[in-house]
Scaffold this active site. Sequence first.
Site, PDB file in Angstrom:
ATOM      1  N   HIS A 111       0.812  -1.223   0.000  1.00  0.00           N
ATOM      2  CA  HIS A 111       0.000   0.000   0.000  1.00  0.00           C
ATOM      3  C   HIS A 111       0.846   1.274   0.000  1.00  0.00           C
ATOM      4  O   HIS A 111       0.358   2.331   0.382  1.00  0.00           O
ATOM      5  CB  HIS A 111      -0.970  -0.017   1.193  1.00  0.00           C
ATOM      6  CG  HIS A 111      -2.012  -1.096   1.090  1.00  0.00           C
ATOM      7  ND1 HIS A 111      -2.751  -1.539   2.159  1.00  0.00           N
ATOM      8  CD2 HIS A 111      -2.441  -1.816   0.014  1.00  0.00           C
ATOM      9  CE1 HIS A 111      -3.586  -2.499   1.755  1.00  0.00           C
ATOM     10  NE2 HIS A 111      -3.414  -2.683   0.464  1.00  0.00           N
ATOM     11  N   VAL A 133      -4.406 -10.259  18.102  1.00  0.00           N
ATOM     12  CA  VAL A 133      -4.996 -10.182  19.440  1.00  0.00           C
ATOM     13  C   VAL A 133      -6.485 -10.534  19.433  1.00  0.00           C
ATOM     14  O   VAL A 133      -7.088 -10.752  20.475  1.00  0.00           O
ATOM     15  CB  VAL A 133      -4.806  -8.774  20.078  1.00  0.00           C
ATOM     16  CG1 VAL A 133      -3.349  -8.530  20.420  1.00  0.00           C
ATOM     17  CG2 VAL A 133      -5.337  -7.668  19.164  1.00  0.00           C
ATOM     18  N   GLU A 134      -7.081 -10.542  18.217  1.00  0.00           N
ATOM     19  CA  GLU A 134      -8.529 -10.791  18.112  1.00  0.00           C
ATOM     20  C   GLU A 134      -8.831 -11.728  16.960  1.00  0.00           C
ATOM     21  O   GLU A 134      -7.993 -11.908  16.079  1.00  0.00           O
ATOM     22  CB  GLU A 134      -9.265  -9.471  17.814  1.00  0.00           C
ATOM     23  CG  GLU A 134      -9.411  -8.566  18.997  1.00  0.00           C
ATOM     24  CD  GLU A 134     -10.011  -7.211  18.616  1.00  0.00           C
ATOM     25  OE1 GLU A 134     -10.524  -7.082  17.475  1.00  0.00           O
ATOM     26  OE2 GLU A 134      -9.934  -6.306  19.448  1.00  0.00           O
ATOM     27  N   GLY A 163      -1.188  -9.335  12.556  1.00  0.00           N
ATOM     28  CA  GLY A 163      -1.774  -8.030  12.863  1.00  0.00           C
ATOM     29  C   GLY A 163      -2.547  -7.377  11.736  1.00  0.00           C
ATOM     30  O   GLY A 163      -2.440  -6.170  11.543  1.00  0.00           O
TER      31      GLY A 163
HETATM   32  C1  BJW Z   1      -2.881  -6.697  16.666  1.00  0.00           C
HETATM   33  C2  BJW Z   1      -2.321  -5.902  17.635  1.00  0.00           C
HETATM   34  C3  BJW Z   1      -1.135  -6.379  18.177  1.00  0.00           C
HETATM   35  C4  BJW Z   1      -4.056  -4.898  17.038  1.00  0.00           C
HETATM   36  N1  BJW Z   1      -0.617  -7.521  17.739  1.00  0.00           N
HETATM   37  N2  BJW Z   1      -2.369  -7.836  16.249  1.00  0.00           N
HETATM   38  C5  BJW Z   1     -15.824  -5.916  -1.634  1.00  0.00           C
HETATM   39  C6  BJW Z   1     -15.153  -7.129  -1.647  1.00  0.00           C
HETATM   40  C7  BJW Z   1     -13.802  -7.195  -1.971  1.00  0.00           C
HETATM   41  C8  BJW Z   1     -13.090  -6.043  -2.262  1.00  0.00           C
HETATM   42  C9  BJW Z   1     -13.763  -4.846  -2.242  1.00  0.00           C
HETATM   43  C10 BJW Z   1     -15.107  -4.782  -1.951  1.00  0.00           C
HETATM   44  N3  BJW Z   1     -15.489  -3.469  -1.988  1.00  0.00           N
HETATM   45  C11 BJW Z   1     -14.399  -2.713  -2.304  1.00  0.00           C
HETATM   46  C12 BJW Z   1     -13.346  -3.534  -2.464  1.00  0.00           C
HETATM   47  C13 BJW Z   1     -11.976  -3.161  -2.787  1.00  0.00           C
HETATM   48  C14 BJW Z   1     -11.222  -2.576  -1.613  1.00  0.00           C
HETATM   49  C15 BJW Z   1     -11.470  -3.421  -0.358  1.00  0.00           C
HETATM   50  O1  BJW Z   1     -10.844  -4.426  -0.125  1.00  0.00           O
HETATM   51  N4  BJW Z   1     -12.407  -2.981   0.489  1.00  0.00           N
HETATM   52  C16 BJW Z   1     -12.782  -3.755   1.663  1.00  0.00           C
HETATM   53  C17 BJW Z   1     -12.622  -2.872   2.914  1.00  0.00           C
HETATM   54  C18 BJW Z   1     -14.174  -4.260   1.474  1.00  0.00           C
HETATM   55  N5  BJW Z   1      -9.831  -2.629  -1.984  1.00  0.00           N
HETATM   56  C19 BJW Z   1      -9.274  -1.668  -2.721  1.00  0.00           C
HETATM   57  O2  BJW Z   1      -9.881  -0.680  -3.086  1.00  0.00           O
HETATM   58  C20 BJW Z   1      -7.827  -1.895  -3.136  1.00  0.00           C
HETATM   59  N6  BJW Z   1      -7.697  -1.724  -4.521  1.00  0.00           N
HETATM   60  C21 BJW Z   1      -8.365  -2.476  -5.405  1.00  0.00           C
HETATM   61  O3  BJW Z   1      -9.100  -3.391  -5.071  1.00  0.00           O
HETATM   62  O4  BJW Z   1      -8.132  -2.112  -6.692  1.00  0.00           O
HETATM   63  C22 BJW Z   1      -8.903  -2.734  -7.729  1.00  0.00           C
HETATM   64  C23 BJW Z   1      -8.528  -2.031  -8.997  1.00  0.00           C
HETATM   65  C24 BJW Z   1      -7.993  -2.771 -10.036  1.00  0.00           C
HETATM   66  C25 BJW Z   1      -7.660  -2.123 -11.221  1.00  0.00           C
HETATM   67  C26 BJW Z   1      -7.852  -0.749 -11.361  1.00  0.00           C
HETATM   68  C27 BJW Z   1      -8.368  -0.004 -10.314  1.00  0.00           C
HETATM   69  C28 BJW Z   1      -8.711  -0.662  -9.119  1.00  0.00           C
HETATM   70  C29 BJW Z   1      -6.923  -0.858  -2.476  1.00  0.00           C
HETATM   71  C30 BJW Z   1      -6.919  -0.980  -0.980  1.00  0.00           C
HETATM   72  C31 BJW Z   1      -6.089   0.154  -0.385  1.00  0.00           C
HETATM   73  C32 BJW Z   1      -6.185   0.174   1.137  1.00  0.00           C
HETATM   74  N7  BJW Z   1      -5.616   1.400   1.597  1.00  0.00           N
HETATM   75  C33 BJW Z   1      -5.477   1.600   3.019  1.00  0.00           C
HETATM   76  C34 BJW Z   1      -4.951   3.040   3.260  1.00  0.00           C
HETATM   77  C35 BJW Z   1      -3.464   3.104   2.879  1.00  0.00           C
HETATM   78  C36 BJW Z   1      -2.919   4.480   2.966  1.00  0.00           C
HETATM   79  C37 BJW Z   1      -2.941   5.037   4.360  1.00  0.00           C
HETATM   80  O5  BJW Z   1      -2.414   4.450   5.312  1.00  0.00           O
HETATM   81  O6  BJW Z   1      -3.507   6.114   4.519  1.00  0.00           O
HETATM   82  O7  BJW Z   1      -4.581   0.626   3.562  1.00  0.00           O
HETATM   83  S1  BJW Z   1      -6.985   1.333   3.957  1.00  0.00           S
HETATM   84  C38 BJW Z   1      -6.188   0.578   5.344  1.00  0.00           C
HETATM   85  O8  BJW Z   1      -6.606  -0.819   5.452  1.00  0.00           O
HETATM   86  C39 BJW Z   1      -4.693   0.550   4.996  1.00  0.00           C
HETATM   87  C40 BJW Z   1      -4.288  -0.800   5.496  1.00  0.00           C
HETATM   88  O9  BJW Z   1      -3.085  -1.205   4.883  1.00  0.00           O
HETATM   89  C41 BJW Z   1      -5.485  -1.653   5.151  1.00  0.00           C
HETATM   90  C42 BJW Z   1      -5.570  -2.927   5.948  1.00  0.00           C
HETATM   91  O10 BJW Z   1      -5.711  -2.672   7.303  1.00  0.00           O
HETATM   92  P1  BJW Z   1      -4.947  -3.590   8.361  1.00  0.00           P
HETATM   93  O11 BJW Z   1      -3.497  -3.419   8.214  1.00  0.00           O
HETATM   94  O12 BJW Z   1      -5.474  -4.964   8.302  1.00  0.00           O
HETATM   95  O13 BJW Z   1      -5.337  -2.869   9.730  1.00  0.00           O
HETATM   96  P2  BJW Z   1      -6.683  -2.978  10.590  1.00  0.00           P
HETATM   97  O14 BJW Z   1      -6.747  -1.797  11.456  1.00  0.00           O
HETATM   98  O15 BJW Z   1      -7.852  -3.259   9.740  1.00  0.00           O
HETATM   99  O16 BJW Z   1      -6.461  -4.278  11.468  1.00  0.00           O
HETATM  100  C43 BJW Z   1      -5.504  -4.325  12.501  1.00  0.00           C
HETATM  101  C44 BJW Z   1      -5.492  -5.732  13.068  1.00  0.00           C
HETATM  102  O17 BJW Z   1      -4.438  -5.819  13.997  1.00  0.00           O
HETATM  103  C45 BJW Z   1      -6.779  -6.128  13.800  1.00  0.00           C
HETATM  104  O18 BJW Z   1      -7.169  -7.434  13.387  1.00  0.00           O
HETATM  105  C46 BJW Z   1      -6.369  -6.154  15.270  1.00  0.00           C
HETATM  106  O19 BJW Z   1      -7.058  -7.152  16.017  1.00  0.00           O
HETATM  107  C47 BJW Z   1      -4.908  -6.484  15.143  1.00  0.00           C
HETATM  108  N8  BJW Z   1      -4.067  -6.005  16.231  1.00  0.00           N
HETATM  109  N9  BJW Z   1      -3.152  -4.777  17.817  1.00  0.00           N
HETATM  110  C48 BJW Z   1      -1.297  -8.224  16.774  1.00  0.00           C
HETATM  111  N10 BJW Z   1      -0.531  -5.666  19.160  1.00  0.00           N
END
Ligand code: BJW
Length: 252
Positions: free
Chosen positions: A120, A224-225, A197
């Site tokens: 990302h 953690v969850e 995570g």
């Molecule tokens: C711990 C802990 C500890 C806490 N130890 N654990 C329906 C179905 C499928 C897909 C889609 C859909 N509708 C839309 C989509 C597509 C969309 C998507 O997936 N959406 C879903 C939300 C439904 N995806 C996209 O749009 C992607 N692009 C795409 O699909 O392109 C298609 C395309 C093709 C060709 C041309 C054009 C388009 C792009 C996704 C980009 C995501 N961007 C972000 C922001 C990045 C920039 C920024 O930081 O500002 O990325 S959103 C945000 O979520 C960020 C993260 O990388 C991403 C994932 O989050 P992550 O890392 O999992 O964090 P959390 O907070 O969700 O979870 C934390 C976890 O840690 C939890 O489980 C806690 O329990 C745990 N935790 N403490 C261990 N100490």
Amino acid sequence: MPDVGLTLVLACLRAARSVVATTGAGISAESGVPTFRGSGGLWRTFSASDLATPEAFARDPRLVWEWYRWRRDRIRPAKPNAGHFVLARFERTLPHFQLVTQNVDGLHQRAGSRTLIELHGNIWRSRCASGCGRVTEVSGDGGPARSGDAPGTALPTCTCGGLLRPDVVWFGEALEPGNIERAMDAARACDVLLVVGTSAVVYPAAALPRVAHAAGALVVEINVEDTPLTAEADVVLRGPAAEVLPALEALS
Ligand code: BJW
Ligand code: ZN
């Protein structure tokens, strides 16, 4: 007595020819970087559609930059934690190890990881929003604030005259094709996949565990969850990444 799950994962890591770790915001939680979902998560307070989409940037680049400057300020003092350091050491101690992160915070590099795939992007880079291809780096380790980091300044611009934007992947944007292809190939080829995570809801990153599992890898969730992946994972190591990963390394 050592935990049975940890012991099993350790045995599989020792026998593995190829290991992949995929990380999300949870690994940086203990470094003080906010996650996106769950209690205290960014999306509880901020609207993803107002701040993390190309449409939001086209509508109000100043608001989007304000949020990213605030994020950079939150991340700048953060330091890599024990979980980041274990994964950096795995790169040197395991025979074939690939780290794939969804994180944009740069903490894996600061812990010493060198061959990681950043799906990302990276919040410490800015790139031209007009598509001329120019990328600029901002210091992420307390260095001078540049490229749109100084509050109250004009919007940061590229030498071509276009606006700069954070070099991250927003919702609705395609991931860099080379990055996601390399990550999928690594997931298909690995014997063990560590999923650390991440809420495992954002695609295409969320497909990596399924791809690895279908290809016969042992899928290990460290979180953690519960997540949507929990029921499908072969082993679930419940706990903070900064504790579970060092415990795993200590057994070896
Ligand atoms: C711990 C802990 C500890 C806490 N130890 N654990 C329906 C179905 C499928 C897909 C889609 C859909 N509708 C839309 C989509 C597509 C969309 C998507 O997936 N959406 C879903 C939300 C439904 N995806 C996209 O749009 C992607 N692009 C795409 O699909 O392109 C298609 C395309 C093709 C060709 C041309 C054009 C388009 C792009 C996704 C980009 C995501 N961007 C972000 C922001 C990045 C920039 C920024 O930081 O500002 O990325 S959103 C945000 O979520 C960020 C993260 O990388 C991403 C994932 O989050 P992550 O890392 O999992 O964090 P959390 O907070 O969700 O979870 C934390 C976890 O840690 C939890 O489980 C806690 O329990 C745990 N935790 N403490 C261990 N100490
Ligand atoms: Zn430009």
